[in-house]
Design an enzyme around this catalytic site. Structure first.
Site, PDB file in Angstrom:
ATOM      1  N   TYR A 178       0.824  -1.232   0.000  1.00 50.49           N
ATOM      2  CA  TYR A 178       0.000   0.000   0.000  1.00 50.49           C
ATOM      3  C   TYR A 178       0.852   1.273   0.000  1.00 50.49           C
ATOM      4  O   TYR A 178       2.031   1.252   0.267  1.00 50.49           O
ATOM      5  CB  TYR A 178      -1.095   0.014   1.047  1.00 50.49           C
ATOM      6  N   GLU A 179       0.154   2.363  -0.387  1.00 52.42           N
ATOM      7  CA  GLU A 179       0.779   3.685  -0.604  1.00 52.42           C
ATOM      8  C   GLU A 179       1.961   3.612  -1.580  1.00 52.42           C
ATOM      9  O   GLU A 179       2.971   4.298  -1.436  1.00 52.42           O
ATOM     10  CB  GLU A 179       1.128   4.344   0.739  1.00 52.42           C
ATOM     11  N   GLY A 180       1.784   2.742  -2.559  1.00 51.97           N
ATOM     12  CA  GLY A 180       2.800   2.558  -3.595  1.00 51.97           C
ATOM     13  C   GLY A 180       3.573   1.276  -3.355  1.00 51.97           C
ATOM     14  O   GLY A 180       4.263   1.139  -2.345  1.00 51.97           O
TER      15      GLY A 180
END
Ligand code: COS
Length: 380
Positions: free
Chosen positions: A362-364
């Site tokens: 998550y978040e990249g």
């Protein structure tokens, strides 16, 4: 650069550690099993000032630096990554996004409540077909003069049901590509806004992850963040800081599993001695310790860059890439050191191994962090 913590930072770190042991540890196995949201704990974290750590006190925050936030994230994550992701999203994505780019009215109306922990927020970028490929937004926000009409679906949204305020990224001017994207503040309960079923997840099971469905939701124009077309930049700038929070989460998961494994290895006996006395185990601990320390300095450096006003795109991406890899490797090794007990829930490390995986996603994803890092190093 000096990473000697100030007295205040030491106090914050200790407060987070004490809170994690006293309030997050009890019931953690049950919350994980039942996918139970830690409502009481989140309320208490709001009272302690953990939900808006870097926000100006004028808007209900604690007015602290990023390093204090990272120290808090690390301590909370040593015990409970489900709770720490709630803190991370609220702080780094929602509060930071509103404080940095929101209007005065938006800050008055939403930020004060979010920063004090009275309500929590969610950040809604990912879609069924737009996670890493974030410019391919299919959710639309059509301009109708004094309002937008929002249609589409968002996926894997942390705080999906528990949030009251959602920062939603949507396409307004399709012909302009990512330059036609907007970020809108959506309130829970707005007509046409539905919350999809809760995801049944591998890890961070205490946090609630949902899809969100928007059917002709009318959003007032004053709920747009920044200028028309600022939405994609808003998402990128906000995520750059979010990645520091997740890097700190990964660091905390790794450090928590390492501490458990180290203590266990000094108690568990095999072949007539504590297993720590066997080089096979001692060398694992040496590797874990070294990697965690390296991850810690990358995370602190990214926080320092942010506090200095330096660009932190690359330092945040490197911190997240490396700390998440260390979290995964360390937790796998911790389970190995615990042997059969490592496979059993009471010993916590199997949960940490499951929780660690999401920090690479998550978040990249790690692959996205490598895009960010390589583009940054190659442009000079
Ligand atoms: N800060 C400010 N602006 C940024 C930025 C940042 N950190 N990163 C990119 N931008 C800007 C670029 O400068 C460009 O604007 P200009 O044309 O005005 O210069 C614009 O955004 C588009 O950037 P780019 O051309 O690099 O877009 P790409 O489609 O190649 O995507 C990546 C870039 C892959 C880095 C981006 O899509 C990304 O971060 N994706 C992952 C998103 C993510 O984290 N998803 C997880 C969901 S949230 S849990």
């Amino acid at each position: 650069m000096n990473f000697t913590l100030t007295e205040e930072q030491e106090m914050i770190k200790q407060a987070a550690k004490d809170f994690a042991h006293a309030e997050l540890l009890p019931g953690i196995i049950e919350r994980d099993e039942k996918q139970q949201f830690p409502s009481e704990q989140v309320k208490k974290m709001g009272e302690l000032g953990f939900m808006g750590m870097m926000v100006d006190p004028e808007y209900g925050g604690s007015g602290l630096d990023t390093l204090s936030y990272v120290l808090t994230m690390e301590e909370l994550s040593k015990i409970d990554a489900s709770s720490s992701v709630i803190v991370s999203v609220n702080n780094s994505l929602v509060c930071y996004g509103l404080e940095s780019f929101g209007s005065e009215e938006q800050k008055e109306k939403y930020l004060k409540k979010l920063a004090s922990g009275e309500i929590i927020g969610a950040f809604c970028l990912s879609e069924p077909e737009a996670g890493s490929d974030a410019t391919s937004q299919k959710t639309t926000a059509i301009d109708k003069g004094d309002h937008y009409v929002l249609n589409g679906t968002k996926n894997w949204i942390t705080n999906g049901n528990s949030a009251s305020v959602y920062l939603v990224i949507a396409q307004t001017h399709i012909e302009k590509g990512y330059k036609g994207i907007n970020a809108l503040i959506v309130e829970k309960g707005m007509p046409g806004f539905e919350i999809g079923p809760k995801e049944n997840k591998l890890g961070i099971r205490g946090s609630d992850t949902h899809s969100l469905i928007f059917n002709d939701v009318k959003i007032p124009k004053e709920n747009r963040i920044g200028e028309d077309g600022f939405g994609f930049k808003f998402a990128m700038k906000t995520l750059a800081g979010g990645r520091i929070g997740i890097a700190a989460q990964a660091l905390g998961i790794a450090a928590g599993a390492y501490e458990l494994a180290k203590n266990y290895s000094k108690e568990r006996r095999a072949f007539g001695t504590e297993i720590a006395n066997h080089q096979a185990i001692a060398f694992k601990l040496a590797d874990m310790h070294t990697q965690i320390e390296a991850a810690r300095y990358l995370v602190y450096k990214a926080a320092w860059d942010k506090d200095q006003g330096n660009n932190y795109d690359i330092s945040g991406a490197m911190a997240k890439l490396y700390a998440s890899q260390v979290a995964m490797e360390t937790t796998v090794e911790a389970v190995q050191i615990f042997g059969g007990n490592g496979f059993v829930k009471e010993y916590h490390v199997e949960r940490m191994m499951r929780d660690a995986k999401i920090t690479q996603i998550y978040e990249g994803t790690s692959e996205i962090q490598k895009i960010v890092i390589s583009r940054n190093i190659l442009k000079n």
